[in-house]
Design a protein around this motif. Structure first.
Motif, PDB file in Angstrom:
ATOM      1  N   UNK A   1     -24.978  16.089  -0.883  1.00 36.02           N
ATOM      2  CA  UNK A   1     -25.079  15.825  -2.315  1.00 36.02           C
ATOM      3  C   UNK A   1     -23.923  16.460  -3.073  1.00 36.02           C
ATOM      4  N   UNK A   2     -23.493  17.637  -2.607  1.00 32.85           N
ATOM      5  CA  UNK A   2     -22.347  18.281  -3.245  1.00 32.85           C
ATOM      6  C   UNK A   2     -21.133  17.377  -3.203  1.00 32.85           C
ATOM      7  N   UNK A   3     -20.932  16.723  -2.060  1.00 32.90           N
ATOM      8  CA  UNK A   3     -19.767  15.860  -1.907  1.00 32.90           C
ATOM      9  C   UNK A   3     -19.775  14.748  -2.943  1.00 32.90           C
ATOM     10  N   UNK A   4     -20.937  14.185  -3.203  1.00 32.59           N
ATOM     11  CA  UNK A   4     -21.031  13.114  -4.201  1.00 32.59           C
ATOM     12  C   UNK A   4     -20.637  13.609  -5.581  1.00 32.59           C
ATOM     13  N   UNK A   5     -21.127  14.792  -5.941  1.00 38.08           N
ATOM     14  CA  UNK A   5     -20.870  15.291  -7.280  1.00 38.08           C
ATOM     15  C   UNK A   5     -19.451  15.803  -7.461  1.00 38.08           C
ATOM     16  N   UNK A   6     -18.879  16.390  -6.411  1.00 45.03           N
ATOM     17  CA  UNK A   6     -17.504  16.861  -6.567  1.00 45.03           C
ATOM     18  C   UNK A   6     -16.578  15.684  -6.825  1.00 45.03           C
ATOM     19  N   UNK A   7     -16.857  14.554  -6.191  1.00 45.19           N
ATOM     20  CA  UNK A   7     -16.052  13.366  -6.446  1.00 45.19           C
ATOM     21  C   UNK A   7     -16.198  12.911  -7.897  1.00 45.19           C
ATOM     22  N   UNK A   8     -17.391  13.059  -8.452  1.00 50.86           N
ATOM     23  CA  UNK A   8     -17.596  12.702  -9.849  1.00 50.86           C
ATOM     24  C   UNK A   8     -16.745  13.587 -10.756  1.00 50.86           C
ATOM     25  N   UNK A   9     -16.717  14.892 -10.469  1.00 51.08           N
ATOM     26  CA  UNK A   9     -15.896  15.808 -11.260  1.00 51.08           C
ATOM     27  C   UNK A   9     -14.404  15.499 -11.079  1.00 51.08           C
ATOM     28  N   UNK A  10     -14.004  15.218  -9.848  1.00 52.61           N
ATOM     29  CA  UNK A  10     -12.606  14.878  -9.591  1.00 52.61           C
ATOM     30  C   UNK A  10     -12.209  13.648 -10.395  1.00 52.61           C
ATOM     31  N   UNK A  11     -13.089  12.660 -10.422  1.00 53.10           N
ATOM     32  CA  UNK A  11     -12.783  11.420 -11.131  1.00 53.10           C
ATOM     33  C   UNK A  11     -12.868  11.560 -12.654  1.00 53.10           C
ATOM     34  N   UNK A  12     -13.358  12.726 -13.136  1.00 56.49           N
ATOM     35  CA  UNK A  12     -13.403  13.007 -14.575  1.00 56.49           C
ATOM     36  C   UNK A  12     -12.667  14.312 -14.879  1.00 56.49           C
ATOM     37  N   UNK A  13     -11.641  14.605 -14.119  1.00 53.18           N
ATOM     38  CA  UNK A  13     -10.975  15.903 -14.232  1.00 53.18           C
ATOM     39  C   UNK A  13     -10.437  16.173 -15.636  1.00 53.18           C
ATOM     40  N   UNK A  14     -10.038  15.132 -16.357  1.00 51.28           N
ATOM     41  CA  UNK A  14      -9.502  15.327 -17.704  1.00 51.28           C
ATOM     42  C   UNK A  14     -10.576  15.717 -18.705  1.00 51.28           C
ATOM     43  N   UNK A  15     -11.843  15.596 -18.315  1.00 43.25           N
ATOM     44  CA  UNK A  15     -12.945  15.964 -19.202  1.00 43.25           C
ATOM     45  C   UNK A  15     -13.518  17.339 -18.881  1.00 43.25           C
ATOM     46  N   UNK A  16     -13.036  17.964 -17.811  1.00 48.29           N
ATOM     47  CA  UNK A  16     -13.602  19.236 -17.356  1.00 48.29           C
ATOM     48  C   UNK A  16     -13.139  20.387 -18.252  1.00 48.29           C
ATOM     49  N   UNK A  17     -14.102  21.220 -18.664  1.00 47.75           N
ATOM     50  CA  UNK A  17     -13.824  22.451 -19.403  1.00 47.75           C
ATOM     51  C   UNK A  17     -14.315  23.629 -18.582  1.00 47.75           C
TER      52      UNK A  17
END
Length: 340
Positions: free
Chosen positions: A273-289
């Motif tokens: 499950x971690x793998x799925x979510x890390x990809x989500x964060x990677x694909x939204x990296x410009x939105x990460x704070x």
């Protein structure tokens, strides 16, 4: 006594049920896998495959994961076992028992893509107890017991933990290809793996391998005042650098990094499950704070000459109110200043 034991067993069962319910939520914490800049156990599980088909599958499963914010405790053990510095002598610190000398409480919000890192100072002493908070790992070597004392201190529910050791951390950094950080002061510290001195030179944008990153994370006697508080600031600097490096990977590399996480840390979080979510964060990296702060660290020597930090419940309450609401907690506790 029998009734008390029955109540404790029921509470333990309820906590296990709650943990199971939140398994999907815990997935996102992998984004901060490299926030463990310090020290835990090697898991040794099989690596996840990193082919295109698997990446596509994991990305698709992101939509099925709950999106509630959650907390994870990142733990660094000071155990010398498995290193060249290990002697096995009970009289020497961290030879037979281990302590949670690094504790970073991490809040992850999958909806706003916000990650908050909060240092839990290791020398904190809970009210009514004679030991320090980093002793929680020593008795049974159980990271879940560290989670419990940090919950008591911070007042939040912590859904999981990640823990790494000296050697595991070095391997993790090397698998990532190193990290780049600013080094405020030249440091020379023995590498536990080899017992040889390693020097990290002062300078901006210094790229560190695993051994050098561990030296930067461990050094504290090189500083004049607030030695451990400055060390913890350095740890969070490494954590952020690691997170950002993962965020800037492509999907295939990010998926491989999940396998590295599985190999070089111990965690109660579901890796797939971690793998799925890390990809989500990677694909939204410009939105990460990413927010970074410390808990209260002012302390002094007790009657036994041991350095301790009072619990300071009021400051923790003020700090965690901001953290829990997803706001910027910077400045509630002033960061330590580096002196020449």
């Amino acid at each position: 006594m029998g009734e008390d034991k029955h109540i404790q067993e029921e509470q333990a069962q309820e906590k296990r049920r709650r943990s199971s319910t939140h398994n999907a939520i815990l997935a996102v914490v992998w984004v901060a896998v490299f926030a463990v800049a310090f020290i835990g156990l090697v898991c040794g599980l099989d690596q996840l495959a990193a082919d295109d088909e698997e990446v596509e599958t994991l990305s698709a499963s992101v939509e099925e994961v709950e999106q509630e914010p959650f907390y994870v405790l990142l733990i660094g053990s000071d155990s010398r076992k498995g290193t060249a510095l290990y002697t096995g002598k009970a009289s020497e610190h961290a030879q037979l028992d281990q302590h949670s000398d690094i504790m970073t409480l991490m809040r992850v919000d999958p909806t706003t893509y916000t990650i908050t890192l909060v240092t839990v100072p290791r020398d904190t002493q809970l009210e009514g107890r004679s030991d320090r908070i980093n002793d929680a790992l020593a008795e049974n070597n159980d990271p879940a017991e560290v989670v419990e004392v940090v919950e008591t201190l911070t007042g939040v529910t912590i859904e999981g933990y990640m823990m790494t050791t000296f050697t595991g951390y070095e391997d993790l950094i090397d698998a990532l290809g190193g990290v780049t950080v600013d080094i405020p002061r030249t440091i020379t510290v023995p590498d536990p793996s080899t017992a040889d001195n390693v020097t990290v030179e002062k300078g901006d944008n210094q790229t560190l391998d695993g051994s050098e990153a561990l030296v930067f994370a461990r050094a504290r006697k090189e500083y004049v005042d607030d030695q451990d508080a400055i060390r913890q600031t350095n740890v969070r600097t490494l954590e952020i650098a690691m997170i950002e490096k993962v965020l800037n990977q492509n999907d295939l590399d990010a998926n491989k990094s999940v396998a590295d996480l599985e190999e070089f840390t111990t965690t109660n979080l579901p890796v797939e499950d971690m793998a799925a979510l890390v990809l989500d964060f990677v694909n939204h990296k410009d939105e990460v704070t990413i927010y970074s702060c410390t808990g209260p660290y002012d302390g002094g020597e007790n009657k036994d000459g041991l350095w301790v930090i009072d619990q300071d419940s009021d400051t923790w309450a003020e700090l965690m109110a901001l953290v829990d609401s997803g706001e910027d907690p910077t400045g509630v506790v002033e960061e330590p200043k580096l002196k020449n």
